[in-house]
Design an enzyme around this catalytic site. Structure first.
Site, short mmCIF file in Angstrom:
data_model
loop_
_atom_site.label_atom_id
_atom_site.label_comp_id
_atom_site.label_asym_id
_atom_site.label_seq_id
_atom_site.Cartn_x
_atom_site.Cartn_y
_atom_site.Cartn_z
N LYS A 198 0.87 -1.19 0.00
CA LYS A 198 0.00 0.00 0.00
C LYS A 198 0.90 1.22 0.00
O LYS A 198 1.49 1.57 1.03
CB LYS A 198 -0.88 -0.02 1.25
CG LYS A 198 -2.23 0.67 1.11
CD LYS A 198 -2.16 2.15 0.84
CE LYS A 198 -1.94 2.97 2.10
NZ LYS A 198 -1.73 4.40 1.82
N GLU A 240 8.73 0.15 11.88
CA GLU A 240 9.83 1.12 11.84
C GLU A 240 9.17 2.49 11.91
O GLU A 240 8.51 2.91 10.96
CB GLU A 240 10.68 0.91 10.59
CG GLU A 240 11.38 -0.44 10.66
CD GLU A 240 12.20 -0.81 9.44
OE1 GLU A 240 12.26 -0.01 8.49
OE2 GLU A 240 12.78 -1.90 9.45
N GLU A 271 8.20 14.49 17.64
CA GLU A 271 8.83 14.57 16.32
C GLU A 271 8.13 15.65 15.50
O GLU A 271 6.90 15.64 15.37
CB GLU A 271 8.67 13.21 15.63
CG GLU A 271 9.32 13.13 14.28
CD GLU A 271 9.08 11.76 13.62
OE1 GLU A 271 7.97 11.22 13.75
OE2 GLU A 271 10.02 11.24 13.00
N CYS A 286 13.32 10.14 9.19
CA CYS A 286 13.03 9.53 10.49
C CYS A 286 14.26 9.52 11.39
O CYS A 286 14.17 9.69 12.61
CB CYS A 286 12.50 8.12 10.31
SG CYS A 286 13.63 7.04 9.40
P1 NAD Z 1 1.79 7.80 8.83
O1 NAD Z 1 1.86 6.86 9.96
O2 NAD Z 1 0.78 8.86 8.85
O3 NAD Z 1 1.56 6.99 7.46
C1 NAD Z 1 2.45 6.01 6.96
C2 NAD Z 1 1.72 5.15 5.96
O4 NAD Z 1 0.76 4.40 6.65
C3 NAD Z 1 0.94 5.92 4.88
O5 NAD Z 1 1.15 5.31 3.64
C4 NAD Z 1 -0.51 5.76 5.29
O6 NAD Z 1 -1.37 5.71 4.21
C5 NAD Z 1 -0.46 4.41 5.95
N1 NAD Z 1 -1.52 4.13 6.90
C6 NAD Z 1 -2.28 4.98 7.63
N2 NAD Z 1 -3.14 4.29 8.40
C7 NAD Z 1 -2.91 2.99 8.16
C8 NAD Z 1 -3.46 1.79 8.65
N3 NAD Z 1 -4.43 1.78 9.56
N4 NAD Z 1 -2.96 0.62 8.19
C9 NAD Z 1 -1.97 0.60 7.30
N5 NAD Z 1 -1.41 1.70 6.78
C10 NAD Z 1 -1.88 2.88 7.21
O7 NAD Z 1 3.24 8.39 8.68
P2 NAD Z 1 3.69 9.55 7.72
O8 NAD Z 1 3.39 10.86 8.32
O9 NAD Z 1 3.22 9.30 6.34
O10 NAD Z 1 5.26 9.29 7.73
C11 NAD Z 1 6.11 9.91 8.60
C12 NAD Z 1 6.43 9.03 9.78
O11 NAD Z 1 7.12 7.86 9.36
C13 NAD Z 1 7.38 9.72 10.74
O12 NAD Z 1 7.03 9.43 12.06
C14 NAD Z 1 8.72 9.11 10.37
O13 NAD Z 1 9.70 9.22 11.38
C15 NAD Z 1 8.32 7.70 10.11
N6 NAD Z 1 9.34 6.99 9.33
C16 NAD Z 1 10.04 5.99 9.94
C17 NAD Z 1 11.05 5.32 9.24
C18 NAD Z 1 11.87 4.25 9.88
O14 NAD Z 1 12.55 3.53 9.17
N7 NAD Z 1 11.86 4.12 11.19
C19 NAD Z 1 11.29 5.67 7.92
C20 NAD Z 1 10.57 6.69 7.34
C21 NAD Z 1 9.58 7.35 8.05
#
Ligand code: NAD
Length: 490
Positions: free
Chosen positions: A181, A256, A384, A289
């Site tokens: 997704k 992650e 964050e 991140c």
């Molecule tokens: P988010 O949690 O809002 O969304 C991430 C993804 O999850 C999106 O594609 C969204 O559509 C999907 N999503 C939302 N609800 C869901 C559900 N119920 N089931 C499955 N998927 C769902 O995060 P964001 O704002 O898009 O991304 C930024 C965050 O990601 C920050 O906290 C960042 O630090 C973190 N991040 C972590 C890593 C890592 O490797 N640790 C890497 C990149 C980003």
């Protein structure tokens, strides 16, 4: 299908080897010029499309699993080669889709995506099998890594293609089939991954891509009873929802998540190197991140560090990520801009002193921003921001540095600058983090474990750790003496 920067990009789902539309679509805009630049209308999937994709993945699983790591190696090597060949196209699309620097995408980030696929295909084929051990009674003990089944992958927009391959690569190499997704704020390069899988000759259903919002497509996927593993990259807030939904089926998860990582500079550090790397924490508009967003600097060098950091920040060019010389581009979305401006306003209200920045530069562009003299309980030290906003705190000694470093709910990474190897070792042991960099930043070996502690994640991936997650790891204990003939090696 739509054309973006001269590249034909599919806007439909990719299910069972076919492009599939939905009745509804969602709009994707470029953060480079949000008001005036619409990129695409992308298929808006929901539970029905997720069901179809999971069913396709389930049908494709037995034959893909039966190929074994060696049998899958050729197809995955072709996929890695196809990604390599597509890097210029992917870079052009990713840059306008999520606002990342074009040069960085083309030269560093997207080649890593090909490597994610190649490394795990090689690892599965060459190194996964462990030597059997013979027990005292003469029985032979073998550890098998058998594929788990269907893997749900949900990833964010800040490096969408590379982050997707980091999960999809090992999941497929382990013999699973996948439903991906993509992030709805930047879905276009993940959509191209379907084409590349086709080009590489992956059998239909082995990799499926379902577009849509997190609530409409992500939730039905990660809570789906037909899914055997959930690999989620995103925010801790979303992870709570995903964890709850996966728990209903007791589906194992690999999370992650976000960070608020400390960047610790001791007085014995190489200050040039420390300041250069500290300024790099603004990279990708702070939407990284792993960024060390909390600068912790020993009090004896604080003034000099600050002066040099200010000079380094003056050199940062915020602008169009397609142009050479731009340091970082826009934030991803108006919602992200709202979050950053909200954090900055509250930091000021709560008594933090703004050293530089703190202002929008028009559109989704935001100035590099630094706060200092921050009350210990201020939100800006705890949450964050995911924007170009750093904080600076002074510490007196090692103990205080560690206490400040560990003073949040997160534990993704920590960076330490010091000239003292023994101190580096002590502090590495004391900080709560999945990754510690000493006198360097961001370099990674795919062999080593990656993940986060506390609210920054659950589980570790990388090298063998990835296969421990994406496989059913089983022990086979066999009395070989009862086999016909030699009781030969399987
Ligand atoms: P988010 O949690 O809002 O969304 C991430 C993804 O999850 C999106 O594609 C969204 O559509 C999907 N999503 C939302 N609800 C869901 C559900 N119920 N089931 C499955 N998927 C769902 O995060 P964001 O704002 O898009 O991304 C930024 C965050 O990601 C920050 O906290 C960042 O630090 C973190 N991040 C972590 C890593 C890592 O490797 N640790 C890497 C990149 C980003």
């Amino acid at each position: 299908m739509t054309e973006v920067e001269g590249v034909e990009v599919p806007t439909e789902h990719y299910i069972d080897g076919h492009r599939v539309a939905s009745a509804d679509t969602f709009e994707v805009r470029s953060p480079i010029d949000w008001a005036d630049w619409k990129l695409a209308d992308v298929a808006r999937g929901g539970a029905a499309e997720v069901d179809a994709a999971v069913a396709a993945a389930r049908r494709a699983f037995p034959a893909w699993a039966a190929l074994g790591p060696g049998g899958r190696h050729a197809a995955l090597s072709r996929l890695a080669d196809a990604i390599d060949a597509a890097v210029p196209r992917l870079a052009a699309v990713e840059c306008v889709d999520n606002g990342s620097i074009h040069e960085a995408m083309e030269q560093r980030v997207l080649p890593r995506a090909a490597n994610n696929v190649r490394f795990f295909a090689d690892y599965a084929a060459e190194r996964l099998a462990e030597p059997p051990r013979t027990l005292h009674g003469g029985e032979r003990n073998r550890v098998r890594h058998d594929p788990a089944g269907v893997v749900a992958v949900s990833t964010p927009w800040n490096a969408p293609f590379m982050l997707a391959t980091w999960r999809v690569g090992p999941a497929l190499a382990a013999g699973n089939t996948v439903v991906l997704k993509p992030p709805e704020w930047a879905p276009l390069t993940c959509s191209l991954l379907g084409d590349l899988a086709d080009e590489a000759g992956l059998p239909p259903g082995v990799l499926n891509v379902v577009h849509g919002t997190g609530a409409e497509a992500g939730a039905p996927l990660t809570g789906h009873p037909g899914v055997d593993r959930v690999a989620f990259t995103g925010s801790p807030a979303t992870a709570h929802v995903v964890y709850r939904d996966a728990a209903a089926q007791l589906t194992p998860v690999s999370f992650e998540l976000g960070g608020k990582s400390p960047f610790i500079v001791f007085e014995d550090a190489d200050l040039d190197a420390a300041v250069r790397t500290a300024a790099y924490q603004f990279d990708n508009s702070g939407q990284v991140c792993l960024a060390g967003t909390r600068l912790l600097v020993q009090r004896s060098i604080l003034d000099e560090f600050l002066e040099r950091l200010r000079a380094a920040a003056d050199e940062i060019a915020v602008g169009d990520p397609r142009e050479a010389g731009t340091t970082y581009g826009p934030l991803i979305h108006p919602v992200a801009l709202g979050r950053v401006t909200g954090h900055v306003a509250r930091a000021r209200e709560q008594g933090a002193r703004l050293v530089f920045g703190g202002e929008s530069l028009g559109g989704l562009y935001y100035a590099p921003t630094l706060f200092t003299d921050i009350p210990a309980d201020a939100e800006i030290l705890q949450r964050e921001v995911f924007g170009p906003v750093l904080t600076l705190q002074a510490f007196a000694d090692e103990a205080e540095a560690v206490a400040l470093a560990n003073g949040t709910d997160y534990g993704l990474a920590a960076t330490i600058y010091t000239g003292d190897a023994a101190r580096a070792d002590r502090v590495s042991g004391a900080v709560v983090a999945g990754t510690v960099w000493v006198n360097c930043f961001y370099v990674r070996d795919l062999e080593t474990p990656f993940g986060g502690a506390r609210d920054s994640g659950i589980g570790r991936e990388g090298g063998h750790h990835s296969f421990d997650f994406y496989c059913d790891v089983k022990t086979v204990c066999e009395r070989t003496a009862l086999y016909a003939g030699e009781g030969g090696t399987p």
